[in-house]
Scaffold this motif. Sequence first.
Motif, PDB file in Angstrom:
ATOM      1  N   ALA A 198      63.951  64.481  84.070  1.00  0.00           N
ATOM      2  CA  ALA A 198      63.387  64.622  82.729  1.00  0.00           C
ATOM      3  C   ALA A 198      63.751  63.413  81.877  1.00  0.00           C
ATOM      4  N   LEU A 199      65.000  62.965  81.973  1.00  0.00           N
ATOM      5  CA  LEU A 199      65.424  61.770  81.246  1.00  0.00           C
ATOM      6  C   LEU A 199      64.677  60.540  81.749  1.00  0.00           C
ATOM      7  N   ALA A 200      64.553  60.439  83.074  1.00  0.00           N
ATOM      8  CA  ALA A 200      63.864  59.279  83.654  1.00  0.00           C
ATOM      9  C   ALA A 200      62.424  59.200  83.164  1.00  0.00           C
ATOM     10  N   LYS A 201      61.738  60.325  83.133  1.00  0.00           N
ATOM     11  CA  LYS A 201      60.355  60.326  82.648  1.00  0.00           C
ATOM     12  C   LYS A 201      60.288  59.860  81.195  1.00  0.00           C
ATOM     13  N   ASN A 202      61.266  60.282  80.415  1.00  0.00           N
ATOM     14  CA  ASN A 202      61.291  59.872  79.010  1.00  0.00           C
ATOM     15  C   ASN A 202      61.516  58.364  78.893  1.00  0.00           C
ATOM     16  N   PHE A 203      62.444  57.833  79.684  1.00  0.00           N
ATOM     17  CA  PHE A 203      62.694  56.385  79.681  1.00  0.00           C
ATOM     18  C   PHE A 203      61.458  55.617  80.143  1.00  0.00           C
ATOM     19  N   LEU A 204      60.811  56.114  81.186  1.00  0.00           N
ATOM     20  CA  LEU A 204      59.633  55.428  81.721  1.00  0.00           C
ATOM     21  C   LEU A 204      58.476  55.437  80.732  1.00  0.00           C
ATOM     22  N   ARG A 205      58.315  56.556  80.004  1.00  0.00           N
ATOM     23  CA  ARG A 205      57.238  56.621  79.004  1.00  0.00           C
ATOM     24  C   ARG A 205      57.463  55.629  77.867  1.00  0.00           C
ATOM     25  N   SER A 206      58.732  55.408  77.514  1.00  0.00           N
ATOM     26  CA  SER A 206      59.019  54.490  76.400  1.00  0.00           C
ATOM     27  C   SER A 206      58.671  53.055  76.765  1.00  0.00           C
ATOM     28  N   GLY A 207      58.806  52.699  78.049  1.00  0.00           N
ATOM     29  CA  GLY A 207      58.457  51.355  78.497  1.00  0.00           C
ATOM     30  C   GLY A 207      59.417  50.288  78.024  1.00  0.00           C
ATOM     31  N   ASN A 208      60.604  50.676  77.551  1.00  0.00           N
ATOM     32  CA  ASN A 208      61.546  49.704  76.986  1.00  0.00           C
ATOM     33  C   ASN A 208      62.629  49.263  77.958  1.00  0.00           C
ATOM     34  N   LEU A 209      62.706  49.907  79.121  1.00  0.00           N
ATOM     35  CA  LEU A 209      63.774  49.601  80.061  1.00  0.00           C
ATOM     36  C   LEU A 209      63.217  49.127  81.402  1.00  0.00           C
TER      37      LEU A 209
ATOM     38  N   TYR B 244      60.382  63.933  93.804  1.00  0.00           N
ATOM     39  CA  TYR B 244      60.423  64.965  92.770  1.00  0.00           C
ATOM     40  C   TYR B 244      59.096  65.078  92.016  1.00  0.00           C
ATOM     41  N   ALA B 245      58.540  63.940  91.602  1.00  0.00           N
ATOM     42  CA  ALA B 245      57.363  63.944  90.731  1.00  0.00           C
ATOM     43  C   ALA B 245      56.046  63.768  91.477  1.00  0.00           C
ATOM     44  N   GLY B 246      56.110  63.355  92.739  1.00  0.00           N
ATOM     45  CA  GLY B 246      54.877  63.203  93.514  1.00  0.00           C
ATOM     46  C   GLY B 246      54.189  61.874  93.351  1.00  0.00           C
ATOM     47  N   LEU B 247      54.822  60.926  92.670  1.00  0.00           N
ATOM     48  CA  LEU B 247      54.275  59.577  92.543  1.00  0.00           C
ATOM     49  C   LEU B 247      55.412  58.623  92.202  1.00  0.00           C
ATOM     50  N   PRO B 248      55.268  57.324  92.533  1.00  0.00           N
ATOM     51  CA  PRO B 248      56.343  56.363  92.263  1.00  0.00           C
ATOM     52  C   PRO B 248      56.567  56.187  90.765  1.00  0.00           C
ATOM     53  N   PRO B 249      57.786  55.855  90.355  1.00  0.00           N
ATOM     54  CA  PRO B 249      58.070  55.705  88.928  1.00  0.00           C
ATOM     55  C   PRO B 249      57.234  54.620  88.248  1.00  0.00           C
ATOM     56  N   ALA B 250      56.960  53.518  88.949  1.00  0.00           N
ATOM     57  CA  ALA B 250      56.158  52.447  88.344  1.00  0.00           C
ATOM     58  C   ALA B 250      54.752  52.941  88.025  1.00  0.00           C
ATOM     59  N   ARG B 251      54.192  53.716  88.938  1.00  0.00           N
ATOM     60  CA  ARG B 251      52.855  54.260  88.698  1.00  0.00           C
ATOM     61  C   ARG B 251      52.886  55.277  87.558  1.00  0.00           C
ATOM     62  N   TYR B 252      53.943  56.094  87.525  1.00  0.00           N
ATOM     63  CA  TYR B 252      54.073  57.079  86.442  1.00  0.00           C
ATOM     64  C   TYR B 252      54.121  56.371  85.092  1.00  0.00           C
ATOM     65  N   ALA B 253      54.940  55.309  85.007  1.00  0.00           N
ATOM     66  CA  ALA B 253      55.066  54.563  83.748  1.00  0.00           C
ATOM     67  C   ALA B 253      53.727  53.946  83.364  1.00  0.00           C
ATOM     68  N   ARG B 254      53.017  53.416  84.349  1.00  0.00           N
ATOM     69  CA  ARG B 254      51.721  52.783  84.074  1.00  0.00           C
ATOM     70  C   ARG B 254      50.709  53.797  83.571  1.00  0.00           C
ATOM     71  N   GLU B 255      50.646  54.967  84.224  1.00  0.00           N
ATOM     72  CA  GLU B 255      49.682  55.986  83.826  1.00  0.00           C
ATOM     73  C   GLU B 255      50.013  56.556  82.445  1.00  0.00           C
ATOM     74  N   GLN B 256      51.302  56.713  82.156  1.00  0.00           N
ATOM     75  CA  GLN B 256      51.698  57.204  80.841  1.00  0.00           C
ATOM     76  C   GLN B 256      51.352  56.194  79.753  1.00  0.00           C
ATOM     77  N   GLY B 257      51.515  54.902  80.091  1.00  0.00           N
ATOM     78  CA  GLY B 257      51.164  53.855  79.136  1.00  0.00           C
ATOM     79  C   GLY B 257      49.684  53.797  78.862  1.00  0.00           C
ATOM     80  N   GLU B 258      48.877  53.997  79.909  1.00  0.00           N
ATOM     81  CA  GLU B 258      47.427  53.994  79.745  1.00  0.00           C
ATOM     82  C   GLU B 258      46.975  55.192  78.936  1.00  0.00           C
ATOM     83  N   GLY B 259      47.638  56.346  79.138  1.00  0.00           N
ATOM     84  CA  GLY B 259      47.263  57.542  78.410  1.00  0.00           C
ATOM     85  C   GLY B 259      47.572  57.451  76.933  1.00  0.00           C
ATOM     86  N   ALA B 260      48.549  56.620  76.561  1.00  0.00           N
ATOM     87  CA  ALA B 260      48.925  56.482  75.162  1.00  0.00           C
ATOM     88  C   ALA B 260      48.005  55.543  74.396  1.00  0.00           C
ATOM     89  N   GLU B 261      47.185  54.777  75.140  1.00  0.00           N
ATOM     90  CA  GLU B 261      46.300  53.820  74.481  1.00  0.00           C
ATOM     91  C   GLU B 261      45.094  54.513  73.860  1.00  0.00           C
TER      92      GLU B 261
END
Length: 303
Positions: free
Chosen positions: A251-262, A286-303
């Motif tokens: 849960a923490l990792a997802k939050n860090f990845l969504r922020s895109g600051n680390l 755990y999440a069913g996809l690599p963290p880099a892809r998760y961060a990318r998809e979350q970033g695209e969804g925020a646009e």
Amino acid sequence: MSDPFAQVVALLQPSTPYSKIASGAGRWRVQRSEPGRPFYCAVLEGACRLAADGNEPLILAEGDFVLIPAVHNFSTSSLLAAGPQDLVVAPTLLANGEFRLGNAHGPAEVRLLIGYCVFDSPDAALLVSLLPRLVHVRGEKRLATILQLVREEARSQRPARDIILARLLEVLFIEALRSTVGTSASPGLLRGLADDRVAGALRGMHETPSRPWTVAQLAKEASLSRSAFFERFHRALGVAPMEYLLAWRMALAKNFLRSGNLAMTEVAQRVGYSSASSFSVAFNRYAGLPPARYAREQGEGAE
């Protein structure tokens, strides 16, 4: 010291964008079954009955507050015995803006403020699983004070009424959860925090998730033997210690990845992994996809 409850609420990002006043008279019954939609009900006047799967039926009285973080099958009804013929399909909208249940004419016998919460966290299902299945608060002075403000605001037509009401309901939501302590609560974070021994281990996990925890080390934090700690933790939380730790780290990792600051390496270190590669494997499992892809998809969804 860390505050696990505050951390979970902060990650949940609760809001209460939808509420309405419903009143009831005569015989009526409303059945709800909408998984994933957190439901709340504040009794402004009178009394009614609540029946939820897995719980004893409750008589709700004026001043009571009920929260069901993840809605399962439940019904609200008049105190008068109500059968299938009294099921409300569509409440009647009255001239004063209330939604009437049962008899549309005559004075209301009960008045409720009801609505749904929204959790903006994409990991809401995990976080909600840490909360009690049903929260019923009665006789809490702090909550009664907030509820009085909610009652006054709900009845008013003052400027910014909806904004003020939404903020008050958010505070009410958090206060209701915070007041649910003790072993009578269903398994989850709040029940764990009510156990002094388990709470010590929980605070340790939340304060330093980067530490390479083992069950033996957590048992030491709880001043218990390994087996006694494991059993006590599982009974309080409903999950095994390392299962909880993994879920919290993710849960923490997802939050860090969504922020895109680390950087990925820093995210890995902050949640207890020695390398980006070992973190990537664990996150993917755990999440069913690599963290880099998760961060990318979350970033695209925020646009």
